[in-house]
Each structure stands twice: as structure tokens, then as C-alpha cells.
Design a protein around this motif. Structure first.
Motif: not given
Length: 195
Positions: A57-70, A81-86
Motif C-alpha cells: 500500500g505504501f509503494c502504491t501511494g508513493l508512486m502516485v505522489v511521485l507522479g504528480f506535477p511537483d 496500482y500494481a503493488p496494491l492489486l497484487l
């Protein structure tokens, strides 16, 4: 060659012990069938540990944060979402909810980091209050991803040929109906990309 216990057992030739007075009878216990299949007849996998669900769950959240414009690592959004779905595959509902909640809390804490600054600088409140408000907001908003993880797995199991369409539809639908203090959608991360 008597063994202690007052003649209840004696040593036979070749080292075997024969019990006369202590008759050991097997105990038969009736047990129900083991649950080896989940809903829709799919076999269950072994339950993941809470730590591995937290990490996924943490990896999924971190990848989403890294994908945002900042930070603009937007290609990560397509696999975020792949780590979460797996991790939630064939897990009980409480574990799916937990993993999704961790992912959502991480996402909202990282994307809405500015809530801390707003509370501290504009509200003239101490830093610990800013942290508390940001954590409470992230934890409450994380329930969105928890609800997604809760609903996505049963749909994937019952419609295995259509999950590539149904699971994203669940995510979009929940984003649309879930109450937000600050409206946001995962697609907002791609607004700077021209195609």
C-alpha cells in the motif's frame, strides 16, 4: 529389562517398547471442510502478512505522489496500482481494506502536504496541530482507496475476463461519488502533459 512405571511397559528384544496397561487409543475429531475456495470458485492463496500489505500500500501511494506535477514522474501513474492489486489478491476483506487505506493515506499525505503549511502559517497554529490536521485529513481521505481495494478484488474474481475494464471503472466511480474536502482525481496528475 523393566522400565520405570511399575511394570506397565517392558522392553522387548530388539529395543521395542510394548505398552500393556497404557492403551493409547486414537482420538477422532470431526472437523468441517477446509476453506480452499473463495467466492466464484477460485482457489484461495495464503494470506499475506500485515507488513507486506502495508509495504504494498505504501509503494502504491508513493508512486502516485511521485507522479504528480511537483516531481513529474508521471509514467509511474500507469503502474502505481500494481503493488496494491497484487497484494490484495484473494485476501480477506479486512486485509484488502487495510492495504487500500494505507495506499490512500500515503497518497493524500504526499499530495496534500500543503495542508500543514496552510494550518501553521495561515491559521497561526503550532506545528504539531498542523501535523495532526494533515494526518487526520490523509487518514480520512485514505478510505477512498480502501473502498476501492475492498470492491476491486471480488469483481476481479467474479469477472476474470473483464477485470481490465471493471476495476478501473470502480476506481473512477468511487472518485466521483466519494466526498472530498479538496476535489482531486488521479487524472489531475497528467494535466501538464500534452499528447
Amino acid at each position: 529389562n523393566k522400565i520405570s512405571r511399575k511394570g506397565m511397559a517392558w522392553r522387548a528384544p530388539f529395543g521395542r517398547v510394548r505398552h500393556e496397561a497404557l492403551a493409547v487409543r486414537p482420538i477422532h475429531v470431526k472437523m468441517g471442510p477446509l476453506r480452499t475456495k473463495g467466492p466464484c470458485g477460485h482457489p484461495l492463496l495464503q494470506e499475506s502478512s500485515v507488513l507486506s500489505l502495508f509495504f504494498s500500500g505504501f509503494c502504491t501511494g508513493l508512486m502516485v505522489v511521485l507522479g504528480f506535477p511537483d516531481l513529474s514522474l508521471w509514467p509511474l501513474l500507469f503502474i502505481a496500482y500494481a503493488p496494491l492489486l497484487l497484494a490484495i489478491r484473494d485476501q480477506p476483506w479486512r486485509r484488502r481494506l487495510f492495504a487500500g487505506w494505507v495506499a490512500g493515506t500515503t497518497m493524500h499525505a504526499g499530495v496534500f502536504y500543503w495542508v500543514y503549511e496552510a494550518v501553521v502559517s495561515m491559521g497561526k497554529l503550532p506545528g504539531w496541530v498542523g501535523l495532526l490536521v494533515t494526518a487526520a485529513y490523509a487518514a480520512a481521505s485514505g478510505l477512498l482507496t480502501g473502498a476501492f481495494a475492498l470492491a476491486a478484488e471480488p469483481v476481479r474474481r467474479c469477472a476474470p475476463n473483464l477485470w481490465m475494464l471493471t476495476v478501473p471503472t470502480i476506481a473512477i466511480g468511487l472518485e466521483r461519488i466519494f466526498p472530498h474536502l479538496f476535489s482531486w482525481h488521479l487524472g489531475n496528475a497528467l494535466y501538464t502533459q500534452l499528447w
